[in-house]
Design a protein around this motif. Structure first.
Motif, PDB file in Angstrom:
ATOM      1  N   ILE A 222       9.237  20.950 -11.092  1.00 21.11           N
ATOM      2  CA  ILE A 222      10.348  21.098 -10.143  1.00 21.11           C
ATOM      3  C   ILE A 222       9.833  20.956  -8.705  1.00 21.11           C
ATOM      4  CG2 ILE A 222      12.066  22.721  -9.218  1.00 21.11           C
ATOM      5  CD1 ILE A 222      12.926  21.737 -11.934  1.00 21.11           C
ATOM      6  N   CYS A 223       8.737  21.631  -8.407  1.00 19.43           N
ATOM      7  CA  CYS A 223       8.177  21.571  -7.044  1.00 19.43           C
ATOM      8  C   CYS A 223       7.704  20.168  -6.690  1.00 19.43           C
ATOM      9  CB  CYS A 223       7.031  22.569  -6.901  1.00 19.43           C
ATOM     10  SG  CYS A 223       7.599  24.284  -6.880  1.00 19.43           S
ATOM     11  N   ALA A 224       7.036  19.496  -7.607  1.00 16.91           N
ATOM     12  CA  ALA A 224       6.575  18.129  -7.337  1.00 16.91           C
ATOM     13  C   ALA A 224       7.765  17.225  -7.046  1.00 16.91           C
ATOM     14  CB  ALA A 224       5.767  17.593  -8.521  1.00 16.91           C
ATOM     15  N   GLY A 225       8.839  17.415  -7.779  1.00 18.63           N
ATOM     16  CA  GLY A 225      10.039  16.618  -7.531  1.00 18.63           C
ATOM     17  C   GLY A 225      10.591  16.861  -6.147  1.00 18.63           C
ATOM     18  N   HIS A 226      10.804  18.117  -5.825  1.00 17.60           N
ATOM     19  CA  HIS A 226      11.467  18.448  -4.556  1.00 17.60           C
ATOM     20  C   HIS A 226      10.592  18.246  -3.324  1.00 17.60           C
ATOM     21  CE1 HIS A 226      15.491  19.854  -5.443  1.00 17.60           C
ATOM     22  NE2 HIS A 226      15.010  20.289  -6.583  1.00 17.60           N
ATOM     23  N   PHE A 227       9.309  18.540  -3.456  1.00 12.12           N
ATOM     24  CA  PHE A 227       8.472  18.533  -2.263  1.00 12.12           C
ATOM     25  C   PHE A 227       7.599  17.292  -2.133  1.00 12.12           C
ATOM     26  CE2 PHE A 227       9.178  23.115  -3.142  1.00 12.12           C
ATOM     27  CZ  PHE A 227       9.990  23.352  -2.053  1.00 12.12           C
ATOM     28  N   GLU A 228       7.658  16.406  -3.112  1.00 11.41           N
ATOM     29  CA  GLU A 228       6.839  15.203  -3.011  1.00 11.41           C
ATOM     30  C   GLU A 228       7.639  13.963  -3.415  1.00 11.41           C
ATOM     31  OE1 GLU A 228       2.361  13.736  -4.211  1.00 11.41           O
ATOM     32  OE2 GLU A 228       3.266  15.349  -5.349  1.00 11.41           O
ATOM     33  N   VAL A 229       8.057  13.899  -4.655  1.00 16.03           N
ATOM     34  CA  VAL A 229       8.681  12.685  -5.174  1.00 16.03           C
ATOM     35  C   VAL A 229       9.979  12.354  -4.446  1.00 16.03           C
ATOM     36  CG1 VAL A 229       9.645  11.572  -7.228  1.00 16.03           C
ATOM     37  CG2 VAL A 229       7.591  12.988  -7.429  1.00 16.03           C
TER      38      VAL A 229
ATOM     39  N   GLU B  45       0.828  -1.205   0.000  1.00 14.22           N
ATOM     40  CA  GLU B  45       0.000   0.000   0.000  1.00 14.22           C
ATOM     41  C   GLU B  45       0.864   1.258   0.000  1.00 14.22           C
ATOM     42  OE1 GLU B  45      -3.667  -2.044   2.485  1.00 14.22           O
ATOM     43  OE2 GLU B  45      -2.412  -0.540   3.456  1.00 14.22           O
ATOM     44  N   ARG B  46       1.898   1.247   0.844  1.00 15.50           N
ATOM     45  CA  ARG B  46       2.757   2.418   0.958  1.00 15.50           C
ATOM     46  C   ARG B  46       3.498   2.691  -0.342  1.00 15.50           C
ATOM     47  NH1 ARG B  46       6.866   2.115   5.721  1.00 15.50           N
ATOM     48  NH2 ARG B  46       5.476   0.381   5.913  1.00 15.50           N
ATOM     49  N   TRP B  47       4.155   1.679  -0.867  1.00 11.79           N
ATOM     50  CA  TRP B  47       4.984   1.893  -2.054  1.00 11.79           C
ATOM     51  C   TRP B  47       4.173   1.871  -3.336  1.00 11.79           C
ATOM     52  CZ3 TRP B  47       8.030   4.491   0.296  1.00 11.79           C
ATOM     53  CH2 TRP B  47       8.680   4.092   1.450  1.00 11.79           C
ATOM     54  N   GLY B  48       2.975   1.299  -3.293  1.00  7.42           N
ATOM     55  CA  GLY B  48       2.074   1.420  -4.445  1.00  7.42           C
ATOM     56  C   GLY B  48       1.660   2.873  -4.636  1.00  7.42           C
ATOM     57  N   GLY B  49       1.489   3.585  -3.525  1.00  5.69           N
ATOM     58  CA  GLY B  49       1.180   5.017  -3.603  1.00  5.69           C
ATOM     59  C   GLY B  49       2.325   5.806  -4.199  1.00  5.69           C
ATOM     60  N   VAL B  50       3.540   5.391  -3.885  1.00  7.64           N
ATOM     61  CA  VAL B  50       4.712   6.034  -4.478  1.00  7.64           C
ATOM     62  C   VAL B  50       4.693   5.832  -5.980  1.00  7.64           C
ATOM     63  CG1 VAL B  50       7.240   6.032  -4.596  1.00  7.64           C
ATOM     64  CG2 VAL B  50       6.108   5.790  -2.383  1.00  7.64           C
ATOM     65  N   GLU B  51       4.323   4.634  -6.402  1.00 10.05           N
ATOM     66  CA  GLU B  51       4.268   4.327  -7.839  1.00 10.05           C
ATOM     67  C   GLU B  51       3.321   5.273  -8.566  1.00 10.05           C
ATOM     68  OE1 GLU B  51       5.581   2.645 -11.159  1.00 10.05           O
ATOM     69  OE2 GLU B  51       6.293   2.026  -9.187  1.00 10.05           O
TER      70      GLU B  51
ATOM     71  N   VAL C  16       2.411   8.336  -7.600  1.00 15.25           N
ATOM     72  CA  VAL C  16       3.006   9.674  -7.583  1.00 15.25           C
ATOM     73  C   VAL C  16       4.106   9.776  -8.636  1.00 15.25           C
ATOM     74  CG1 VAL C  16       4.383  11.298  -6.203  1.00 15.25           C
ATOM     75  CG2 VAL C  16       2.404  10.155  -5.184  1.00 15.25           C
ATOM     76  N   VAL C  17       4.951   8.764  -8.724  1.00 18.71           N
ATOM     77  CA  VAL C  17       6.037   8.763  -9.701  1.00 18.71           C
ATOM     78  C   VAL C  17       5.473   8.763 -11.115  1.00 18.71           C
ATOM     79  CG1 VAL C  17       7.926   7.369 -10.648  1.00 18.71           C
ATOM     80  CG2 VAL C  17       7.782   7.759  -8.185  1.00 18.71           C
ATOM     81  N   ALA C  18       4.454   7.962 -11.374  1.00 18.11           N
ATOM     82  CA  ALA C  18       3.855   7.907 -12.710  1.00 18.11           C
ATOM     83  C   ALA C  18       3.267   9.267 -13.098  1.00 18.11           C
ATOM     84  CB  ALA C  18       2.780   6.822 -12.767  1.00 18.11           C
ATOM     85  N   ASP C  19       2.581   9.908 -12.163  1.00 23.85           N
ATOM     86  CA  ASP C  19       2.018  11.243 -12.437  1.00 23.85           C
ATOM     87  C   ASP C  19       3.129  12.256 -12.716  1.00 23.85           C
ATOM     88  OD1 ASP C  19      -0.525  10.243 -12.076  1.00 23.85           O
ATOM     89  OD2 ASP C  19      -0.790  11.076 -10.060  1.00 23.85           O
ATOM     90  N   TRP C  20       4.191  12.167 -11.959  1.00 22.76           N
ATOM     91  CA  TRP C  20       5.319  13.085 -12.115  1.00 22.76           C
ATOM     92  C   TRP C  20       5.998  12.883 -13.474  1.00 22.76           C
ATOM     93  CZ3 TRP C  20      10.825  12.012 -10.766  1.00 22.76           C
ATOM     94  CH2 TRP C  20      11.593  13.176 -10.670  1.00 22.76           C
ATOM     95  N   LEU C  21       6.161  11.644 -13.877  1.00 18.81           N
ATOM     96  CA  LEU C  21       6.771  11.375 -15.182  1.00 18.81           C
ATOM     97  C   LEU C  21       5.856  11.807 -16.323  1.00 18.81           C
ATOM     98  CD1 LEU C  21       8.529   7.962 -14.494  1.00 18.81           C
ATOM     99  CD2 LEU C  21       9.577  10.243 -14.669  1.00 18.81           C
ATOM    100  N   LEU C  22       4.561  11.732 -16.115  1.00 20.33           N
ATOM    101  CA  LEU C  22       3.618  12.269 -17.103  1.00 20.33           C
ATOM    102  C   LEU C  22       3.784  13.782 -17.199  1.00 20.33           C
ATOM    103  CD1 LEU C  22       1.257  11.873 -19.066  1.00 20.33           C
ATOM    104  CD2 LEU C  22      -0.278  12.076 -17.093  1.00 20.33           C
ATOM    105  N   GLU C  23       3.949  14.421 -16.064  1.00 19.05           N
ATOM    106  CA  GLU C  23       4.177  15.869 -16.057  1.00 19.05           C
ATOM    107  C   GLU C  23       5.496  16.205 -16.763  1.00 19.05           C
ATOM    108  OE1 GLU C  23       3.106  19.404 -13.033  1.00 19.05           O
ATOM    109  OE2 GLU C  23       4.295  17.784 -12.163  1.00 19.05           O
ATOM    110  N   ARG C  24       6.506  15.350 -16.614  1.00 23.15           N
ATOM    111  CA  ARG C  24       7.759  15.546 -17.331  1.00 23.15           C
ATOM    112  C   ARG C  24       7.518  15.515 -18.840  1.00 23.15           C
ATOM    113  NH1 ARG C  24      12.888  11.450 -17.144  1.00 23.15           N
ATOM    114  NH2 ARG C  24      13.046  12.102 -14.968  1.00 23.15           N
ATOM    115  N   SER C  25       6.699  14.582 -19.294  1.00 21.18           N
ATOM    116  CA  SER C  25       6.373  14.496 -20.725  1.00 21.18           C
ATOM    117  C   SER C  25       5.688  15.771 -21.197  1.00 21.18           C
ATOM    118  CB  SER C  25       5.465  13.296 -20.996  1.00 21.18           C
ATOM    119  OG  SER C  25       6.124  12.101 -20.697  1.00 21.18           O
ATOM    120  N   GLN C  26       4.781  16.276 -20.385  1.00 22.90           N
ATOM    121  CA  GLN C  26       4.090  17.519 -20.736  1.00 22.90           C
ATOM    122  C   GLN C  26       5.066  18.691 -20.777  1.00 22.90           C
ATOM    123  OE1 GLN C  26       1.187  17.438 -17.603  1.00 22.90           O
ATOM    124  NE2 GLN C  26      -0.240  16.194 -18.781  1.00 22.90           N
TER     125      GLN C  26
END
Length: 165
Positions: free
Chosen positions: A71-78, A10-16, A18-28
């Motif tokens: 940048i903020c999502a990376g530093h303050f979340e991911v 559950e814990r690390w699935g949530g990380v997955e 967040v990471v997927a959303d962040w990488l989508l934002e990188r694509s954008q």
């Protein structure tokens, strides 16, 4: 033991997620970068360069917004989640992150500087050539940052997926 496995999933699935959303934002971010670069190139190549800067100003504003969001999502979340994962697995990830973070911080400072210089220029005080040069330099910085981030993801997250599954 089953409960411990469930809580890890559950814990690390949530990380997955967040990471997927962040990488989508990188694509954008990359799409916005390419759009802005193309708009600027068109503006420099035409006799009506001033007219082309209005679309560039809108593209620039959108690019700066997503750049800061990313940048903020990376530093303050991911990065915080990845560090938590590294601490949980205690397999050298914390030390690895300690070596990478200063390099990431350097790219952050440069991205923030770009944003400070150009965010809010939609009003019209753009110089196309200077922006194009700065955008090109930022592209190189972001490429370095993406490599660093990918290394973090590999060492602090992806290598643990089999242990979480």
């Amino acid at each position: 033991m089953l409960e411990k496995c469930k809580s890890r999933q559950e814990r690390w699935g949530g990380v997955e997620v967040v990471v997927a959303d962040w990488l989508l934002e990188r694509s954008q971010l990359l799409v916005k970068y390419c759009n802005l670069s193309a708009t600027l190139s068109e503006g420099l190549g035409s006799a009506s360069g001033g007219k082309k800067l209005k679309p560039a100003a809108k593209e620039l504003e959108q690019f700066c917004q997503i750049l800061m969001d990313y940048i903020c999502a990376g530093h303050f979340e991911v990065f915080d989640l990845l560090l938590g994962e590294a601490e949980e697995f205690a397999d050298g990830g914390v030390e690895f992150a300690a070596n990478i973070y200063p390099q990431l911080e350097g790219t952050t400072v440069k991205a923030l500087s770009f944003n400070d210089q150009y965010d809010g220029c939609a009003g019209g005080s753009l110089r196309s050539q200077g922006l194009q040069d700065d955008l090109s330099a930022l592209g190189e910085i972001m490429s370095t940052r993406f490599d660093l981030e990918d290394n973090l993801l590999e060492q602090l997250h992806y290598r643990h997926q089999s242990q979480v599954a």
